[in-house]
Design a protein around this motif. Structure first.
Motif, PDB file in Angstrom:
ATOM      1  N   LEU A   4      39.615  33.917  43.428  1.00  0.00           N
ATOM      2  CA  LEU A   4      40.193  35.153  42.912  1.00  0.00           C
ATOM      3  C   LEU A   4      41.007  35.878  43.977  1.00  0.00           C
ATOM      4  O   LEU A   4      42.164  36.254  43.756  1.00  0.00           O
ATOM      5  CB  LEU A   4      39.078  36.072  42.401  1.00  0.00           C
ATOM      6  CG  LEU A   4      39.500  37.498  42.003  1.00  0.00           C
ATOM      7  CD1 LEU A   4      40.456  37.451  40.820  1.00  0.00           C
ATOM      8  CD2 LEU A   4      38.286  38.352  41.679  1.00  0.00           C
ATOM      9  N   LEU A   5      40.397  36.058  45.154  1.00  0.00           N
ATOM     10  CA  LEU A   5      41.068  36.814  46.205  1.00  0.00           C
ATOM     11  C   LEU A   5      42.107  35.976  46.949  1.00  0.00           C
ATOM     12  O   LEU A   5      43.081  36.513  47.472  1.00  0.00           O
ATOM     13  CB  LEU A   5      40.037  37.359  47.199  1.00  0.00           C
ATOM     14  CG  LEU A   5      39.045  38.379  46.627  1.00  0.00           C
ATOM     15  CD1 LEU A   5      38.065  38.843  47.693  1.00  0.00           C
ATOM     16  CD2 LEU A   5      39.784  39.585  46.036  1.00  0.00           C
ATOM     17  N   GLY A   6      41.885  34.661  46.995  1.00  0.00           N
ATOM     18  CA  GLY A   6      42.817  33.814  47.728  1.00  0.00           C
ATOM     19  C   GLY A   6      44.023  33.371  46.934  1.00  0.00           C
ATOM     20  O   GLY A   6      45.085  33.088  47.497  1.00  0.00           O
ATOM     21  N   VAL A   7      43.882  33.304  45.597  1.00  0.00           N
ATOM     22  CA  VAL A   7      44.958  32.769  44.758  1.00  0.00           C
ATOM     23  C   VAL A   7      45.369  33.751  43.670  1.00  0.00           C
ATOM     24  O   VAL A   7      46.535  34.153  43.577  1.00  0.00           O
ATOM     25  CB  VAL A   7      44.535  31.425  44.107  1.00  0.00           C
ATOM     26  CG1 VAL A   7      45.655  30.899  43.212  1.00  0.00           C
ATOM     27  CG2 VAL A   7      44.175  30.394  45.176  1.00  0.00           C
ATOM     28  N   PHE A   8      44.404  34.160  42.849  1.00  0.00           N
ATOM     29  CA  PHE A   8      44.739  34.914  41.655  1.00  0.00           C
ATOM     30  C   PHE A   8      45.153  36.362  41.932  1.00  0.00           C
ATOM     31  O   PHE A   8      45.846  36.964  41.117  1.00  0.00           O
ATOM     32  CB  PHE A   8      43.568  34.891  40.659  1.00  0.00           C
ATOM     33  CG  PHE A   8      43.372  33.553  40.014  1.00  0.00           C
ATOM     34  CD1 PHE A   8      44.450  32.790  39.644  1.00  0.00           C
ATOM     35  CD2 PHE A   8      42.098  33.050  39.786  1.00  0.00           C
ATOM     36  CE1 PHE A   8      44.290  31.547  39.055  1.00  0.00           C
ATOM     37  CE2 PHE A   8      41.912  31.809  39.195  1.00  0.00           C
ATOM     38  CZ  PHE A   8      43.016  31.056  38.824  1.00  0.00           C
ATOM     39  N   TRP A   9      44.697  36.923  43.055  1.00  0.00           N
ATOM     40  CA  TRP A   9      45.074  38.307  43.360  1.00  0.00           C
ATOM     41  C   TRP A   9      46.597  38.417  43.456  1.00  0.00           C
ATOM     42  O   TRP A   9      47.212  39.294  42.845  1.00  0.00           O
ATOM     43  CB  TRP A   9      44.426  38.757  44.655  1.00  0.00           C
ATOM     44  CG  TRP A   9      44.637  40.208  44.979  1.00  0.00           C
ATOM     45  CD1 TRP A   9      45.737  40.785  45.553  1.00  0.00           C
ATOM     46  CD2 TRP A   9      43.727  41.291  44.716  1.00  0.00           C
ATOM     47  NE1 TRP A   9      45.563  42.141  45.681  1.00  0.00           N
ATOM     48  CE2 TRP A   9      44.355  42.475  45.178  1.00  0.00           C
ATOM     49  CE3 TRP A   9      42.455  41.356  44.158  1.00  0.00           C
ATOM     50  CZ2 TRP A   9      43.719  43.723  45.089  1.00  0.00           C
ATOM     51  CZ3 TRP A   9      41.833  42.594  44.072  1.00  0.00           C
ATOM     52  CH2 TRP A   9      42.460  43.764  44.526  1.00  0.00           C
TER      53      TRP A   9
END
Length: 278
Positions: free
Chosen positions: A181-186
């Protein structure tokens, strides 16, 4: 005092489970290799154009990827494993509240991570000094402290997840989900929102709110806080655009990291207080 007791127990548990040794070895290998690479750069040019210590410049991009992974590996099972083994009920049978257990676990795992970072980074600067005869001690110390603060955010996330779920398997899945989530989707979500508001994939003028959104990702905030150590901060010029130029200041990066830690622990404590043990 009860929080410190829980933290001490958790620290010793990490030593027995070889979590501390494993994390230290990973950081030692990582920083010694990066220290040697930084020494090569230092020998090619005595000092980078903007006065940034080479060792910190080389370590920072990799540290912001490695630290979250290690922090979550150290913390995702902190409470869920004790719940599975039945020792959580025994622990709460002692004069400890659930919030004291939660905070003690966060403190204990943060100390484990901090020891691993300090030992590993000491080996890194030792490697750099052995090859160059110089060492940016002051800047490197600041970099180490900021990195520990960054790691504390992910330790809080891991322990918080561990308090919310009933099994280590679910906690592990949750930890992996947080990394994705924080590495890609954010970033992807931000670009989707940007397209929704500007109707352009690459708008000519970036809205002010987008800078604020970007810096609330912990890794970006970590880069901003390094302004207390580095003359150059990653993405600082881009983040300082528009009416929210303060988001590129180091103090705002510290606020973002603190907000992540406090909000996660607040939600985890509220949920853990109301959760059945079995």
């Amino acid at each position: 005092m009860n929080v410190l007791t829980v933290a001490k127990k958790d620290f010793h548990d990490a030593i027995r489970s070889r979590g501390l040794i494993g994390a230290t070895i990973v950081f030692a290998i990582f920083t010694s290799g990066m220290g040697a690479l930084a020494a090569v750069f230092e020998q090619l040019e005595a000092e980078s154009g903007d006065g940034v210590p080479e060792l910190v410049v080389v370590l920072q991009p990799s540290a912001h990827l490695l630290v979250p992974v290690i922090a979550l590996l150290l913390s995702y099972s902190a409470i869920s494993r004790e719940r599975e083994h039945g020792s959580l009920r025994f622990l709460l049978g002692l004069p400890f509240t659930r919030r004291e257990v939660l905070l003690g676990k966060v403190l204990g795992r943060t100390v484990v991570l901090s020891v691993a970072i300090v030992i590993g980074f000491t080996i890194g600067i030792g490697t750099f000094y052995a090859l160059t005869g110089t060492a940016p001690v002051a800047g490197y110390l600041g970099f180490t402290l900021v990195t520990i603060l960054f790691g504390c955010v992910y330790v809080s996330i891991g322990v918080g997840l561990s308090a919310l779920v009933r099994s280590t398997t679910r906690a592990a899945v949750g930890a992996l989900g947080i990394l994705v989530l924080l590495g890609v989707f954010w970033d992807s979500l931000g670009r989707l929102l940007l397209y929704g508001t500007t109707r352009s994939i690459i708008p000519e003028e970036i809205p002010d709110w987008y800078s604020l959104y970007e810096v609330f990702e912990p890794s970006v905030a970590y880069g901003i806080t390094l302004g207390v150590v580095l003359d150059h901060r990653p993405n600082a010029d881009e983040l300082a655009r528009g009416g929210f130029s303060f988001v590129a200041e180091p103090w705002f990066g510290f606020i973002v990291l603190a907000c992540w830690t406090i909000s996660i622990l607040a939600v985890a404590a509220w949920w853990f207080d109301r959760r059945e043990l079995v």
